[in-house]
Structure formats: structure tokens, C-alpha cells
Design an enzyme around this catalytic site. Structure first.
Site, PDB file in Angstrom:
ATOM      1  N   ARG A   9       0.845  -1.373  -0.177  1.00  0.00           N
ATOM      2  CA  ARG A   9       0.124   0.060  -0.090  1.00  0.00           C
ATOM      3  C   ARG A   9       0.877   1.379   0.046  1.00  0.00           C
ATOM      4  O   ARG A   9       0.441   2.308  -0.643  1.00  0.00           O
ATOM      5  CB  ARG A   9      -0.817   0.092   1.242  1.00  0.00           C
ATOM      6  CG  ARG A   9      -2.188  -0.655   1.035  1.00  0.00           C
ATOM      7  CD  ARG A   9      -2.889  -0.650   2.561  1.00  0.00           C
ATOM      8  NE  ARG A   9      -3.423  -2.080   2.709  1.00  0.00           N
ATOM      9  CZ  ARG A   9      -4.804  -2.330   2.092  1.00  0.00           C
ATOM     10  NH1 ARG A   9      -5.459  -1.297   2.006  1.00  0.00           N
ATOM     11  NH2 ARG A   9      -5.169  -3.710   2.364  1.00  0.00           N
ATOM     12  N   HIS A  17       1.078 -28.510   7.831  1.00  0.00           N
ATOM     13  CA  HIS A  17       2.807 -28.929   7.968  1.00  0.00           C
ATOM     14  C   HIS A  17       2.712 -30.402   8.534  1.00  0.00           C
ATOM     15  O   HIS A  17       3.118 -31.307   7.805  1.00  0.00           O
ATOM     16  CB  HIS A  17       3.518 -28.189   9.025  1.00  0.00           C
ATOM     17  CG  HIS A  17       3.357 -26.787   8.737  1.00  0.00           C
ATOM     18  ND1 HIS A  17       3.616 -26.204   7.296  1.00  0.00           N
ATOM     19  CD2 HIS A  17       3.672 -25.680   9.347  1.00  0.00           C
ATOM     20  CE1 HIS A  17       3.483 -24.906   7.450  1.00  0.00           C
ATOM     21  NE2 HIS A  17       3.686 -24.665   8.510  1.00  0.00           N
TER      22      HIS A  17
HETATM   23  C1  BG6 Z   1       4.553 -21.386  10.425  1.00  0.00           C
HETATM   24  C2  BG6 Z   1       3.366 -21.119  11.460  1.00  0.00           C
HETATM   25  O1  BG6 Z   1       3.785 -21.667   9.314  1.00  0.00           O
HETATM   26  O2  BG6 Z   1       5.310 -22.210  10.651  1.00  0.00           O
HETATM   27  C3  BG6 Z   1       4.204 -20.687  12.695  1.00  0.00           C
HETATM   28  O3  BG6 Z   1       2.616 -20.099  10.933  1.00  0.00           O
HETATM   29  C4  BG6 Z   1       5.354 -21.390  12.887  1.00  0.00           C
HETATM   30  O4  BG6 Z   1       3.429 -20.590  13.634  1.00  0.00           O
HETATM   31  C5  BG6 Z   1       6.266 -21.883  11.673  1.00  0.00           C
HETATM   32  O5  BG6 Z   1       5.919 -20.838  14.160  1.00  0.00           O
HETATM   33  C6  BG6 Z   1       7.047 -22.810  11.974  1.00  0.00           C
HETATM   34  O6  BG6 Z   1       8.022 -22.793  10.722  1.00  0.00           O
HETATM   35  P1  BG6 Z   1       9.703 -23.507  11.113  1.00  0.00           P
HETATM   36  O7  BG6 Z   1       9.995 -23.434   9.774  1.00  0.00           O
HETATM   37  O8  BG6 Z   1      10.247 -22.330  11.977  1.00  0.00           O
HETATM   38  O9  BG6 Z   1       9.436 -24.843  11.603  1.00  0.00           O
END
Ligand code: BG6
Length: 496
Positions: free
Chosen positions: A46, A245
Site C-alpha cells: 500500500r 505442515h
Molecule cells: C508457520 C506457522 O507456518 O510455521 C508458525 O504459522 C510456525 O506459527 C512456523 O512458527 C514454523 O516454521 P519453522 O520452519 O520454523 O518450523
């Protein structure tokens, strides 16, 4: 895979993701000489800003967050000369006119072949508008080259909103143009799950109900919600980590070998796993799922506040910061094998792993074993992060005149074997999208089934009596109910 020149348009260019992940990843690829050239990258946000100011901000971001440091000035200048900025609100049709004009001019000067990759890195509420306006403005049209879109997670916040988003996206883009990102799939250790399973002869024959007692998947974080309270209040652990995940990890562990390592067969097999998961009955949510929220506590000797005192969090929030789930994959390979999943914020340490617990021996031969020695069943641990690697534990004879048995470990560490830092997940994923390879991206039907499967839990947790929160102290392994939950079934969470 072709390395085509390209124009990348990042919506949400002033946000955290662009600064911490996207531009550092593009820089990492550029420095490693794998980023296809020529290219232009246009940041959209923005606030008014010149191209020069945007370049300077990105230089600072790269200096702070990139894996490859420091940007040597002449290499950086070459990279930065391809960065541009376009100001406007994603809701404003005029933005797309300006963007179209800029793209046209740059595409002509830079010869990017008309290939366009759009990246939605804004708050998710803007995704529908971005996609729709790309459609009405015609910027998405494949004239000379290809056109693709990457959509950041979260993809919807429940089944209905995910379906609606899929519907809106499908009005503008074909499924093969859509890249739903899950950065876990770009992690080296996660990619290695399939390599480990399908490039080795000795593990796959054991990878089934005849040999595996149960599977535990843990994604533990020691951080709290940091500055993301407003987002997290709406999300919670189930939406933030499990729906994407952790279910992706489960699918990689449980899937059948795909016919080839290409986007369609790999993603077909992953979707089949989700479809085989035993549906959760709304009345049985308490038996298969546990939630928690951290109160104040200590981490690394420091006092840390409870979730309800974090910035932008309601003082009586009922959002879960810990979730554990038991799932069954009801198919020939996995019938009867529970998959225990858990994730949480403010747990004692950052540690993500997949533990495959095998059955013990059918008969105990070594009766003279000291009764205080426990013969542990074999355990295979895939350490996702940190301390990336794998360990297989087995019983070995303790040296001495008696037969006493101890558990020992065969350990593989990425660092020791391969040296150096692994590339960032976003590097691999961005490169794949540029090359048109969606194998490591989530397909629409997968996302749909993932939400559908979790709906009874989301509904039970969203409605009903307020949970007794907080129910675990920061710096502990979640609420006591999470232990009771697996112990009821004669098992224990691994102590990490
Ligand atoms: C993200 C989440 O998708 O993944 C976060 O929104 C989380 O809350 C993060 O901390 C963890 O990713 P990584 O790669 O640090 O394990």
C-alpha cells in the site's frame, strides 16, 4: 525442467514474509547462480515508495535474514537492479492498471518472455480480491509465456472458506497454474522422507502394520506467538500447524510409492492417505484430540508471559497453543497403527521429529538379562529440525560376562555427512514454481480433505464450554491430559 526468464509480482511486499523469507530466498538462489535470468521482481504494497527505497529496504532485509551473507556490493547491485516497486491497495482496480503498465514496460526492456509468477503474501483475507482482480484485469492471461500463482498458507480457515477460495481461484487459474505453498515440504529433511523410504531397499518392507507399533509426529516450538497475536488468535495450533505442515508429514510417512516422482502421482498418493484417515466422530473428539494453552512460565531460565498476556491476545482467549491428535489410517498398510501428532508453542525446546516405533521381538530369548535392563523395541527417528538427521535404536550386548542388553543408537547427521547449511525451504519452493514443478506444493483436493477431516475437532473446539485455559506452563510439554491421552493406550510420548 526449463529455466525460463520471468517476472515475479509479490503482493504483500512490505510484510514480514517478504522480508524474512521471500527476498532472502531469491537472493540465495541468485547468489548460488540458480535463479533463472533475466528476471524482474515487483513488490506490491500500500505505502508509497520509490524503487530505490524498496531496494534499500530489501538490502537491509537480506543483510538481516539471508542465509548467504553478506551481499557483496557489485553482486547485490546486479540483483537489486531487477527489483521494482508498485504502490496500491490490492482492492483497488487502478493498482492492476498501474501494475499492468509496469509489467509491460519491464517485460519489453528485460525480455522475460511474458512469463509471470504472482505471489499472494498478504493477509489471507485479501487473496480472493487479488485473484479476482488479476482475472478481471487480464494480467493472468497466458499470451507469450506462462502464468502461475503461489498462494501462502493459511489456505482458508475451515472447509467452507477453503472451498470458496478454491472456487474463486479456479475461476481465474487452472489447477496446474496454482501453487499452494507449505514451506515444510521444501525442507531438506522433509524431502528426504520419500528418498529414505523409496531409494533404500531395507526399510520399506518394514514400513507397515506388521512391524510398526505406532508413529509419533512432534513439531515443538519454544517461541511464543511473538508479534503474531492477532493472526494466531484467529488460527490456533490446529489450523496453524496440524492442518498443513503436520498432515503433510503424516502423508509422506504413510503414502504408497507413487508411480513416478512427479506432481500428479505424488499428490494422488498423499490425498489417498488423507482419504483413508478414519473420520472423527463429533461425539468422540475428546478421545482423539487434546488442546492446551500456555500460561506464564520459564524458558531457558527466563520468565515468559502466558499466552493471554501476549500483545493483541484477548485476556480470556480460548485459542489453543497446543494440540495433540490421534489418527488412524484405515488401509491395508496401516490398519490398527495409531499416528499420534502433537504441536505447541512455548514447549521446552524447538524440536520436530517423526518417530517410528517398531514392535518388540516376538519372544524374549535372553532371559538372563538383568531385570532392570529394559529391552526397548527398535525405534527410528527422523529428525526434521534442528539437529537434522536420523537415528535407529537397537539393543546391543553390554560388554561383560553376562548377557545384559542396552539400547544404542546408529546416528546420521546431515551436518557431519554433507557439511554446510542446507538451503532454505523457500529457495527450493520458489525455484520449483518457476520451473513449473508442483510436486512439493499442496493440491486443491488435498487441502479440501485436510479441512474436512479436521472439521469435527474445529467445531467442537469452537463451540461448547470454554476450556480450562491456561492448562500448561510455558516451558513444559503441554497439558497433563496430553500424556494421559497416549498413556491410556499403553504408550508414551517420546521425551525429547
Ligand atoms: C508457520 C506457522 O507456518 O510455521 C508458525 O504459522 C510456525 O506459527 C512456523 O512458527 C514454523 O516454521 P519453522 O520452519 O520454523 O518450523
Amino acid at each position: 525442467m526449463p529455466d525460463d526468464p520471468f517476472a515475479l509480482v509479490i503482493f504483500g511486499a512490505s510484510g514480514d514474509l517478504t522480508k524474512r523469507k521471500l527476498v532472502p530466498a531469491l537472493w540465495g538462489l541468485f547468489q548460488g547462480r540458480v535463479l533463472p535470468e533475466p528476471f524482474v521482481i515487483i513488490g506490491v504494497a500500500r505505502s508509497e515508495m520509490s524503487h530505490e527505497v524498496f531496494r534499500e529496504r530489501m538490502r537491509e532485509a537480506v543483510a538481516e535474514f539471508a542465509r548467504v551473507q553478506p551481499p557483496a556490493s557489485h553482486v547485490w547491485d546486479r540483483f537489486a537492479s531487477s527489483l521494482y516497486y508498485c504502490a496500491g491497495s490490492p482492492a483497488d482496480p487502478l493498482l492492476y492498471e498501474r501494475l499492468g503498465a509496469l509489467l509491460k514496460e519491464l517485460e519489453k526492456d528485460t525480455d522475460t518472455g511474458g512469463n509471470r509468477l504472482f505471489y499472494c503474501a498478504t493477509p489471507p483475507s485479501l487473496y480472493p480480491q487479488i485473484v479476482t482482480r488479476l482475472g478481471t484485469s487480464g494480467l493472468h492471461r497466458e499470451k507469450a509465456g506462462w502464468s502461475r500463482i503461489i498462494i501462502e498458507k493459511p489456505f482458508g480457515r475451515d472447509l467452507a472458506s477453503a472451498r470458496e477460495l478454491n472456487r474463486i481461484v479456479s475461476l481465474v487459474f487452472r489447477e496446474d497454474q496454482v501453487y499452494r505453498i507449505d514451506h515444510y515440504l521444501g525442507k531438506e529433511t522433509v524431502q528426504n522422507i520419500l528418498v529414505f523410504r523409496f531409494a533404500n531397499g531395507i526399510f520399506e518392507p518394514l514400513w507397515n502394520r506388521n512391524h510398526v507399533n505406532h508413529v509419533q509426529i512432534t513439531v515443538a516450538e519454544s517461541l511464543g506467538v511473538e508479534a503474531r497475536g492477532a493472526y494466531y488468535e484467529e488460527a490456533g495450533a490446529l489450523r496453524d500447524m496440524i492442518q498443513n505442515h503436520i498432515l503433510q508429514l503424516l502423508c509422506l510417512v504413510a503414502m504408497e510409492p507413487p508411480v513416478t516422482f512427479d506432481a500428479s502421482p505424488v499428490r494422488d498418493e498423499k490425498t489417498k492417505v488423507l482419504r483413508a484417515i478414519r473420520p472423527i466422530h463429533p461425539d468422540q473428539v475428546d478421545q482423539v484430540a487434546v488442546r492446551g494453552q500456555y500460561g506464564p512460565g520459564f524458558l531457558d531460565g527466563q520468565r515468559v508471559p502466558g499466552y493471554r498476556s501476549e500483545p493483541a491476545v484477548s485476556p480470556d482467549s480460548r485459542t489453543e497453543t497446543f494440540a495433540a491428535l490421534r489418527l488412524h489410517v484405515d488401509n491395508f498398510r496401516w490398519a490398527g497403527v495409531p499416528f499420534y501428532l502433537r504441536t505447541g508453542k512455548r514447549l521446552p525446546k524447538r524440536a520436530s521429529e517423526i518417530a517410528i516405533q517398531f514392535w518388540g521381538t516376538p519372544h524374549l530369548l535372553f532371559r538372563r538379562t538383568n531385570p532392570s535392563d529394559r529391552i526397548e523395541p527398535n525405534l527410528l527417528v527422523l529428525r526434521i529440525q534442528p539437529d537434522e538427521g536420523m537415528a535407529l535404536t537397537f539393543g546391543a550386548k553390554l560388554p561383560g560376562p553376562e548377557i545384559n542388553i542396552r539400547s544404542v543408537t546408529m546416528d546420521f547427521r546431515y551436518g557431519a555427512s554433507f557439511g554446510g547449511e542446507p538451503p532454505e525451504a523457500y529457495e527450493r519452493l520458489l525455484l520449483d514454481a518457476l520451473r513449473g514443478d508442483a510436486t512439493l506444493y499442496a493440491r486443491g483436493d488435498w487441502v479440501d480433505v485436510a479441512w474436512e477431516m479436521l472439521t469435527p475437532v474445529l467445531e467442537a473446539w469452537g463451540e461448547g464450554l470454554a476450556p480450562k485455559f491456561p492448562n500448561y506452563e510455558a516451558g513444559t510439554w503441554g497439558p497433563p491430559e496430553a500424556d494421559a491421552f497416549v498413556e491410556r493406550e499403553g504408550r508414551q510420548w517420546r521425551r525429547l
